[in-house]
Design a protein around this motif. Structure first.
Motif, mmCIF file in Angstrom:
data_model
loop_
_atom_site.group_PDB
_atom_site.id
_atom_site.type_symbol
_atom_site.label_atom_id
_atom_site.label_comp_id
_atom_site.label_asym_id
_atom_site.label_seq_id
_atom_site.Cartn_x
_atom_site.Cartn_y
_atom_site.Cartn_z
ATOM 1 N N LYS A 56 0.732 -1.330 0.096
ATOM 2 C CA LYS A 56 -0.136 -0.032 0.001
ATOM 3 C C LYS A 56 0.786 1.321 0.091
ATOM 4 N N ASN A 57 0.990 2.090 -1.032
ATOM 5 C CA ASN A 57 1.531 3.376 -1.209
ATOM 6 C C ASN A 57 0.571 4.159 -2.161
ATOM 7 N N ALA A 58 0.029 5.212 -1.463
ATOM 8 C CA ALA A 58 -0.938 6.108 -2.244
ATOM 9 C C ALA A 58 -0.253 6.593 -3.575
ATOM 10 N N GLU A 59 0.939 7.022 -3.317
ATOM 11 C CA GLU A 59 1.619 7.744 -4.339
ATOM 12 C C GLU A 59 1.879 7.031 -5.581
ATOM 13 N N LEU A 80 -15.046 0.005 -19.534
ATOM 14 C CA LEU A 80 -14.414 -1.048 -18.581
ATOM 15 C C LEU A 80 -13.353 -0.131 -17.530
ATOM 16 N N PRO A 81 -13.604 0.026 -16.450
ATOM 17 C CA PRO A 81 -12.800 0.840 -15.659
ATOM 18 C C PRO A 81 -11.584 -0.305 -15.158
ATOM 19 N N LEU A 82 -10.250 0.339 -15.011
ATOM 20 C CA LEU A 82 -9.150 -0.269 -14.796
ATOM 21 C C LEU A 82 -8.572 0.180 -13.661
ATOM 22 N N LYS A 83 -8.046 -0.827 -12.905
ATOM 23 C CA LYS A 83 -7.474 -0.157 -11.582
ATOM 24 C C LYS A 83 -6.268 -1.184 -11.335
ATOM 25 N N PHE A 84 -5.144 -0.807 -11.323
ATOM 26 C CA PHE A 84 -3.898 -1.849 -10.880
ATOM 27 C C PHE A 84 -3.376 -1.222 -9.460
ATOM 28 N N ARG A 85 -2.951 -2.385 -8.807
ATOM 29 C CA ARG A 85 -2.602 -2.257 -7.320
ATOM 30 C C ARG A 85 -1.098 -3.115 -7.332
ATOM 31 N N ILE A 86 -0.417 -2.826 -6.249
ATOM 32 C CA ILE A 86 1.033 -3.607 -6.208
ATOM 33 C C ILE A 86 0.994 -4.681 -5.397
ATOM 34 N N ILE A 87 1.640 -5.738 -5.568
ATOM 35 C CA ILE A 87 1.710 -6.924 -4.717
ATOM 36 C C ILE A 87 3.217 -7.057 -4.002
ATOM 37 N N ARG A 88 3.435 -6.851 -3.271
ATOM 38 C CA ARG A 88 4.744 -7.118 -2.277
ATOM 39 C C ARG A 88 5.251 -8.572 -2.722
ATOM 40 N N GLU A 89 5.970 -8.572 -3.708
ATOM 41 C CA GLU A 89 6.746 -10.039 -4.244
ATOM 42 C C GLU A 89 7.751 -9.552 -5.082
ATOM 43 N N HIS A 90 9.123 -10.232 -4.644
ATOM 44 C CA HIS A 90 10.276 -9.920 -5.551
ATOM 45 C C HIS A 90 10.433 -10.529 -6.917
ATOM 46 N N GLY A 102 -6.125 -5.147 -12.079
ATOM 47 C CA GLY A 102 -4.782 -5.356 -12.440
ATOM 48 C C GLY A 102 -3.717 -5.448 -11.122
ATOM 49 N N TYR A 103 -2.878 -6.194 -11.362
ATOM 50 C CA TYR A 103 -1.685 -6.194 -10.239
ATOM 51 C C TYR A 103 -0.453 -6.102 -10.877
ATOM 52 N N ILE A 104 0.644 -5.729 -10.103
ATOM 53 C CA ILE A 104 2.039 -5.874 -10.719
ATOM 54 C C ILE A 104 2.953 -5.888 -9.348
ATOM 55 N N ASN A 105 3.824 -6.764 -9.341
ATOM 56 C CA ASN A 105 4.695 -7.041 -8.347
ATOM 57 C C ASN A 105 5.805 -5.815 -8.061
ATOM 58 N N VAL A 261 12.029 4.232 -3.448
ATOM 59 C CA VAL A 261 12.036 3.733 -2.139
ATOM 60 C C VAL A 261 11.612 2.243 -2.188
ATOM 61 N N LEU A 262 10.945 2.000 -3.372
ATOM 62 C CA LEU A 262 10.622 0.551 -3.494
ATOM 63 C C LEU A 262 11.779 -0.262 -3.988
#
Length: 378
Positions: A56-59, A80-90, A102-105, A261-262
């Protein structure tokens, strides 16, 4: 295709039947099969979004939203609304559910160099949802009766935070034809949005590098090694046919500023997985973007200390000492210097460093352990 459906059947057989409440649907008609697929997607997305796997990082999420808005018009996103979030995985991976979630590591974000490369990934994944590839994948099976069986079983409790559909999309991908379609149409989205199309093939270089580091036959993103090379060939052909030497925006500076920072957090995950060179690469890129700081020096020192194959305690100590100079109030470098000194039987340095660590970190979880070491030194 039959194998694809069988994978889903085997996963779904472990789940008792129940439906979640439907989420918001698309602005186009759906038949029963697609509605059931969306119901399952809504359920899996909710579980994943509520899990600890989400970074979770709003920026950073806002940055992803803005790239999507650059790739798709307001009218297209209304369909079709699209929303990507981040998954904590190397590891390098990205995927999307049929409902546009959608999700991106973190590993994928850490390995990209600029916004144009990120846009390549988001455009590709967006096409999978927009063109309804998961539904097509099921329907293309020769055993048509399997479709209703598969969809009927896509219910109930989920085996992992990713869920059955998420595991399918992230680990197996789609047929060669559908992946090529996502490449082709995603490339055109990239061009339309004004990104530099010549950055697109570089994405696959990072994925090939990861596949080599991980030493596995299949990468999570874009399938196997031959497929990765085929993807590079596809994009080079698209560049020759459609780019005509036209460059575009990359926004490397803005990308690194947002995700720097990521890079350090992903370096820690890489170290835990034993990928020390890749961790060093992340830290080096962070330093080039933000400059040296105490945490970056500490983590770089850790890559030299924790690498059991090629440990270099001399280099590690130099970096811990630099971290102390950069931030005398940062406790962790004192701890690492103290532990090494204790191991090397340098009692004076061990007492000084470990004492300073406890002074700066009075509530340290390992306080009892460190105090025991100091007692032994006395």
């Amino acid at each position: 295709m039959i194998r694809l459906c069988l994978i889903v059947v085997l996963l779904a057989l472990c789940c008792p039947a129940s439906f979640a409440a439907a989420g918001a649907g698309p602005a186009y008609p759906q038949d029963d099969d697609e509605r059931r697929l969306w119901l399952r997607a809504d359920e899996e997305v909710k579980k994943l979004n509520d899990s600890s796997q989400i970074y979770k990082n709003a920026e950073m999420e806002l940055y992803l939203d803005n790239v999507v808005k650059t790739l798709r018009t307001r009218e297209e996103l209304a369909v079709l609304p699209l929303k990507f979030r981040i998954i904590r995985e190397h590891s390098c991976n990205a995927f999307i559910f049929p409902n546009g979630s959608g999700y991106i590591n973190t590993g994928m974000l850490a390995n990209m160099e600029n916004e144009a490369q990120l846009a390549t990934i988001l455009a590709h994944e967006s096409i999978h949802a927009i063109n309804r590839h998961m539904l097509k994948e099921f329907r293309d099976t020769k055993d048509k009766s399997a479709l209703s069986t598969v969809l009927g079983m896509l219910t109930g409790n989920l085996l992992t935070p990713l869920g059955n559909l998420g595991a399918l999309a992230s680990m197996k991908g789609y047929s060669r034809e559908l992946e090529a379609e996502a490449d082709r149409e995603g490339f055109r989205l990239l061009m339309r949005a004004g990104y530099d199309p010549y950055e697109a093939p570089k994405v696959f270089g990072a994925l090939q590098k990861e596949a080599k580091v991980e030493d596995r036959k299949e990468t999570f993103f874009f399938a196997s090694h031959p497929m990765l090379q085929a993807r590079i060939d596809n994009f080079n052909a698209l560049l020759a046919l459609e780019a005509n030497g036209k460059k575009g925006k990359t926004n490397a500076e803005g990308y690194l500023r947002t995700f720097a920072v990521l890079l350090l957090e992903n370096a820690e995950m890489d170290m835990k997985a034993g990928h020390f060179e890749r961790a060093q690469d992340c830290i080096t890129r962070y330093i080039s973007a933000r400059g040296e700081d105490a945490r970056a020096c500490l983590l770089m020192g850790e890559t030299f200390r924790r690498n059991s194959s090629h440990p270099d305690l001399v280099r590690a100590k130099e970096l811990y000492q630099k971290a102390v100079r950069l931030d005398p109030l940062y406790p962790e470098p004192y701890r690492m210097l103290g532990l090494i000194a204790y191991k090397e039987k340098d009692a004076e340095l061990a007492r000084k460093s470990l004492g300073e660590y406890l002074k700066l970190q009075p509530g340290a979880q390992d306080r009892g352990y460190i105090e025991g070491m100091l007692k032994n030194l006395r």
